[in-house]
Design an enzyme around this catalytic site. Structure first.
Site, PDB file in Angstrom:
ATOM      1  N   ASP A  10      -5.367   5.210  13.056  1.00 37.89           N
ATOM      2  CA  ASP A  10      -5.666   4.322  11.936  1.00 37.89           C
ATOM      3  C   ASP A  10      -4.335   3.730  11.474  1.00 37.89           C
ATOM      4  OD1 ASP A  10      -6.255   3.087   9.519  1.00 37.89           O
ATOM      5  OD2 ASP A  10      -7.696   4.613   8.905  1.00 37.89           O
ATOM      6  N   PHE A  43      -7.139   9.557   5.757  1.00 37.41           N
ATOM      7  CA  PHE A  43      -7.888   8.910   4.681  1.00 37.41           C
ATOM      8  C   PHE A  43      -9.286   9.517   4.625  1.00 37.41           C
ATOM      9  CE2 PHE A  43      -9.900   5.189   2.557  1.00 37.41           C
ATOM     10  CZ  PHE A  43      -9.078   5.180   1.443  1.00 37.41           C
ATOM     11  N   ARG A  67       1.786   5.974  -6.556  1.00 34.26           N
ATOM     12  CA  ARG A  67       2.258   5.307  -5.337  1.00 34.26           C
ATOM     13  C   ARG A  67       2.919   3.981  -5.694  1.00 34.26           C
ATOM     14  NH1 ARG A  67      -1.976   4.728  -0.586  1.00 34.26           N
ATOM     15  NH2 ARG A  67      -2.758   3.183  -2.066  1.00 34.26           N
ATOM     16  N   TYR A  94      -6.067  -6.266   4.539  1.00 34.44           N
ATOM     17  CA  TYR A  94      -5.868  -6.729   3.166  1.00 34.44           C
ATOM     18  C   TYR A  94      -4.696  -6.049   2.468  1.00 34.44           C
ATOM     19  CZ  TYR A  94      -9.098  -2.746   2.617  1.00 34.44           C
ATOM     20  OH  TYR A  94      -9.732  -1.533   2.712  1.00 34.44           O
ATOM     21  N   LYS A  95      -3.981  -5.178   3.169  1.00 33.95           N
ATOM     22  CA  LYS A  95      -2.790  -4.564   2.579  1.00 33.95           C
ATOM     23  C   LYS A  95      -1.569  -5.411   2.932  1.00 33.95           C
ATOM     24  CE  LYS A  95      -4.917   0.021   3.112  1.00 33.95           C
ATOM     25  NZ  LYS A  95      -5.436   0.169   1.753  1.00 33.95           N
TER      26      LYS A  95
END
Length: 422
Positions: A207, A128, A382, A232-233
């Protein structure tokens, strides 16, 4: 999987789904809106609604400062211990604090200082980008004594495993990677790469942002050193909810938090002027935790623990395979490419499709077709599969609407400029 393009087949799969009842535990006000972006922001659990009212009205409104001794102060450890059960860690090896980026900074700097004499950080170009920014800032803060080596992926899908192995040497202080890659969904073999890094004397920082809550993770079995991740995913903790960090138990007293603050002080209410780190993971806390957003992580974590990560992973693989089969039959002839691994063992819980008009197709999905995916430049659409609430019907309808957008050239209504949030 035998695939059928018929909507009745998707509905049959939904009827056989042992996880289907969990969808009713989330607020879904618009059943006609297809949500394929739980890999960016998870849905709102109903339990979070009732908890938020209790947090504000009762815990804050009525109990006031007394609530610090009634659950607020211990929330980072309590919720961290629950997250630990999802990632193969001990309860005292995970704590909730700050953001993913801040936690990465704290652990990376601590690791680099611990690895004195070693000067290289190793990562890949699938990581990321924010992680790379943090590493660059850490190098600057440490007087540019380290070099960041970014190994390129040959195809932008699979991680450059063999090249990473070849670059590990006596100068490698830290190997840091996204366990599940944010664009393609490629998933590294954590145990194998951790072992390779340890053989070279390097520490490893994973990560887990696109892994936690979607794929089985076993940090202890892999003998992983350090990890971070967002909530939060797939954990459905709410927008901007605090993140978590993991430090293997035997390293906790040997690493020093570079952001020393009063929540990490040994006797924080002694108000001594000299900092003395707390024992265990609390030493990696810094400032006062945001109690409301921190507390709202817990219901989503509880749902995942109730469902069982192995059961959810099995459903995720069935659904992603179904999506890929539909892509092959319906979308590949229209110029869509598969930008995720076909092999189940190294695929996370989202599938990326590429198209030359990817951005405009994404905008048409959102604005004309009532499908919410996300887009990652240059051409990745995605499609996030969140097995707690994603249905086979959702997947079937998404593919059919992608097909319609291209066949009818609906995407031509949209400009090529991207909005702020894609």
């Amino acid at each position: 999987m035998t695939v059928s393009n018929d909507i009745a087949y998707a509905e049959e799969l939904d009827a056989q789904d042992s996880c289907a009842h969990f969808r009713g535990r989330f607020l879904i006000e618009d059943e006609d809106l297809i949500y394929m972006d739980g890999n960016s922001l998870g849905r709102l659990p109903y339990e979070s609604l009732s908890l938020s009212n209790d947090l504000v009205r009762q815990q804050w409104g009525s109990r006031l400062i007394r609530s610090w001794n009634e659950g607020w102060f211990t929330a980072p450890e309590r919720i961290g211990a629950k997250i630990a059960s999802l990632i193969g860690a001990q309860p005292d090896e995970v704590i909730v604090a700050d953001s993913t980026s801040v936690n990465l900074f704290k652990l990376a700097v601590a690791a680099l200082r611990f690895q004195a004499g070693r000067t290289q950080i190793l990562t890949d170009d699938l990581n990321f980008p924010s992680d790379l920014y943090i590493l660059q800032g850490a190098i600057d803060m440490l007087d540019k004594q380290h070099q960041l080596r970014v190994i390129p992926s040959a195809d932008g899908i699979y991680g450059p495993v063999e090249e990473l192995r070849a670059r590990l040497n006596e100068q490698t202080a830290l190997l840091t990677l996204s366990h599940t890659v944010f664009k393609s969904g490629y998933m590294y073999d954590m145990a194998a790469l951790t072992e390779a890094a340890h053989t070279a004397g390097a520490l490893v920082l994973w990560d887990l942002s696109h892994s936690v809550g979607s794929v089985p993770v076993d940090l202890n079995a892999a003998n992983a050193d350090l990890a971070i991740g967002c909530t939060y995913k797939y954990l459905n903790g709410g927008p901007g909810a605090p993140a978590f960090l993991y430090i293997r138990r035997d390293l906790q007293e040997r690493l020093i938090n570079p952001l020393t603050g009063w929540m990490g002080q040994q006797n924080l209410f002694g108000f001594d002027l000299k900092y003395e780190p707390a024992t265990g993971l609390r030493r990696f806390l810094t400032g006062t935790p945001p109690v409301v957003s921190l507390s709202l992580i817990e219901p989503g974590v509880d749902l995942l623990r109730e469902a069982g990560i192995e059961q959810l992973r099995a459903k995720s693989l069935r659904q992603s395979s179904y999506l890929i089969d539909l892509w092959k039959a319906e979308l590949e002839p229209l110029g869509f490419t598969l930008k995720s691994p076909r092999e189940q063992e190294c695929r996370g819980s989202h599938v990326s499709l590429g198209h030359a008009e990817g951005l405009r197709i994404d905008l048409a999905l959102i604005n004309d077709m009532r499908v919410l995916p996300d887009f990652r430049a240059p051409d990745n659409i995605r499609l996030g599969i969140t097995p707690l609430y994603t249905t086979y019907r959702d997947i079937h309808q998404t593919v059919q609407r992608l097909k319609q957008i291209v066949v009818e050239r609906i995407y031509e209504r949209y400009p090529t400029e991207a909005p702020i949030v894609t």
